[in-house]
Scaffold this motif. Structure first.
Motif, PDB file in Angstrom:
ATOM      1  N   ILE A  71      63.533  52.193  78.578  1.00 47.33           N
ATOM      2  CA  ILE A  71      64.535  51.451  79.343  1.00 47.33           C
ATOM      3  C   ILE A  71      65.015  50.244  78.547  1.00 47.33           C
ATOM      4  O   ILE A  71      66.213  49.902  78.551  1.00 47.33           O
ATOM      5  CB  ILE A  71      63.967  51.006  80.708  1.00 47.33           C
ATOM      6  N   ILE A  87      66.545  55.601  87.320  1.00 46.42           N
ATOM      7  CA  ILE A  87      65.443  55.509  86.362  1.00 46.42           C
ATOM      8  C   ILE A  87      64.270  56.319  86.881  1.00 46.42           C
ATOM      9  O   ILE A  87      63.911  56.228  88.056  1.00 46.42           O
ATOM     10  CB  ILE A  87      65.026  54.037  86.153  1.00 46.42           C
ATOM     11  N   VAL A 291      70.706  49.422  89.116  1.00 52.93           N
ATOM     12  CA  VAL A 291      69.916  50.641  89.047  1.00 52.93           C
ATOM     13  C   VAL A 291      69.680  51.149  90.463  1.00 52.93           C
ATOM     14  O   VAL A 291      69.810  50.398  91.437  1.00 52.93           O
ATOM     15  CB  VAL A 291      68.571  50.425  88.339  1.00 52.93           C
TER      16      VAL A 291
END
Length: 299
Positions: A71, A87, A291
């Motif tokens: 990441i 993610i 995210v």
């Protein structure tokens, strides 16, 4: 629903399962949630480009799968992305994944991701280097280096690699003298470790209540000896680190760290290690990207 999942082919979870078995299991997990997933296993050097293509692809939710270092590597793409990116944590520690409410078996993570909502995140910058969660000197940088070495020796056992790295780090950590400036406060410390976190970590599993709190927390660990260092490490694992007499914490939105010996030293950024010389100037980039998280949006 469709997902395009870019996977670090060197992630611990992939290595343990095998590429084909992992891809099949991941596609089945998305299918069980009503999604058609295109799985792209990519070597580390190709992750940024592959994720950028996934972000540009219309009609599909982009997802990056890998550990904290993965990441970190794709942060520039995440910060440029015009829409939220999912993610899936596939590393050893998965600090960010836990903060996003993504943990447990692969199927649980996929289910949580498919039902998740976008959240905004702050990003830290050290001179010209970005990080999303943790940056540190001393014990933490040694731990990251030892973990990387151990992973080469035990590529199919993350637990064995982590345990070996922890033991060697406790044995071989040496105190460093650091000049620290936090806002208007200035102090000089001899410490086993200095850790800078993006926003406040707390609790037994080092999780953040807020991801957009706009503050750094600086933790100074001065255990003073092998026995005390072992106790301090145990307090971190057991969740009693906030009450440890060896740990002092400070808050600020700007931090400067400088080794007093002026030598190049190892610095960790979300588990990735680099050698740096000179002052390390930490600044915050508030709400730098979005995210998809299995947690309520930040209040």
């Amino acid at each position: 629903m469709r997902h395009t999942v870019v996977v670090n082919a060197r992630a611990g979870t992939v290595l343990e399962a095998g590429a084909d078995a992992f891809s099949s299991r991941l596609a089945a997990a998305f299918a069980a949630r009503g999604s058609v997933a295109e799985i792209k296993l990519v070597p580390p050097r190709g992750l940024e480009g592959a994720l950028a293509l996934a972000v540009d692809r219309e009609g599909s939710v982009p997802v990056i799968a890998g550990g904290d270092g993965t990441i970190n590597h794709v942060l520039p793409v995440l910060m440029r992305a015009p829409r939220p990116v999912g993610i899936l944590p596939m590393g050893t520690v998965n600090v960010l994944g836990r903060d996003l409410g993504l943990y447990g078996e692969l199927e649980q993570q996929v289910a949580a991701l498919c039902a998740g909502e976008p959240v905004e995140m702050d990003v830290g910058r050290v001179n010209d280097r970005l990080f999303h969660s943790l940056s540190g000197l001393g014990f933490f940088s040694l731990m990251a280096r030892e973990r990387e070495h151990a992973r080469r020796r035990f590529p199919f056992s993350r637990a064995a690699a982590f345990s070996l790295a922890a033991v060697r780090s406790i044995l071989f950590t040496r105190s460093i003298s650091v000049d620290i400036r936090i806002g208007q406060e200035h102090l000089v410390v001899d410490a086993d470790a200095v850790l800078v976190t993006v926003n406040r970590f707390d609790g037994p599993e080092w999780r953040r209540g807020r991801l957009d709190g706009g503050v750094f927390e600086v933790h100074v660990l001065n255990a003073g000896g092998l026995y005390s260092r072992s106790k301090a490490a145990l307090s971190v694992v057991s969740g009693r680190w906030r009450s440890s007499g060896h740990l002092t914490s400070f808050f600020g939105d700007e931090v400067v760290l400088q080794r007093r010996d002026k030598r190049r030293g190892h610095v960790t950024f979300d588990g990735e290690v680099e050698r740096k010389a000179g002052a390390l100037t930490y600044s915050l980039l508030p709400r730098a990207f979005r995210v998809i998280a299995a947690r309520s949006p930040n209040p």
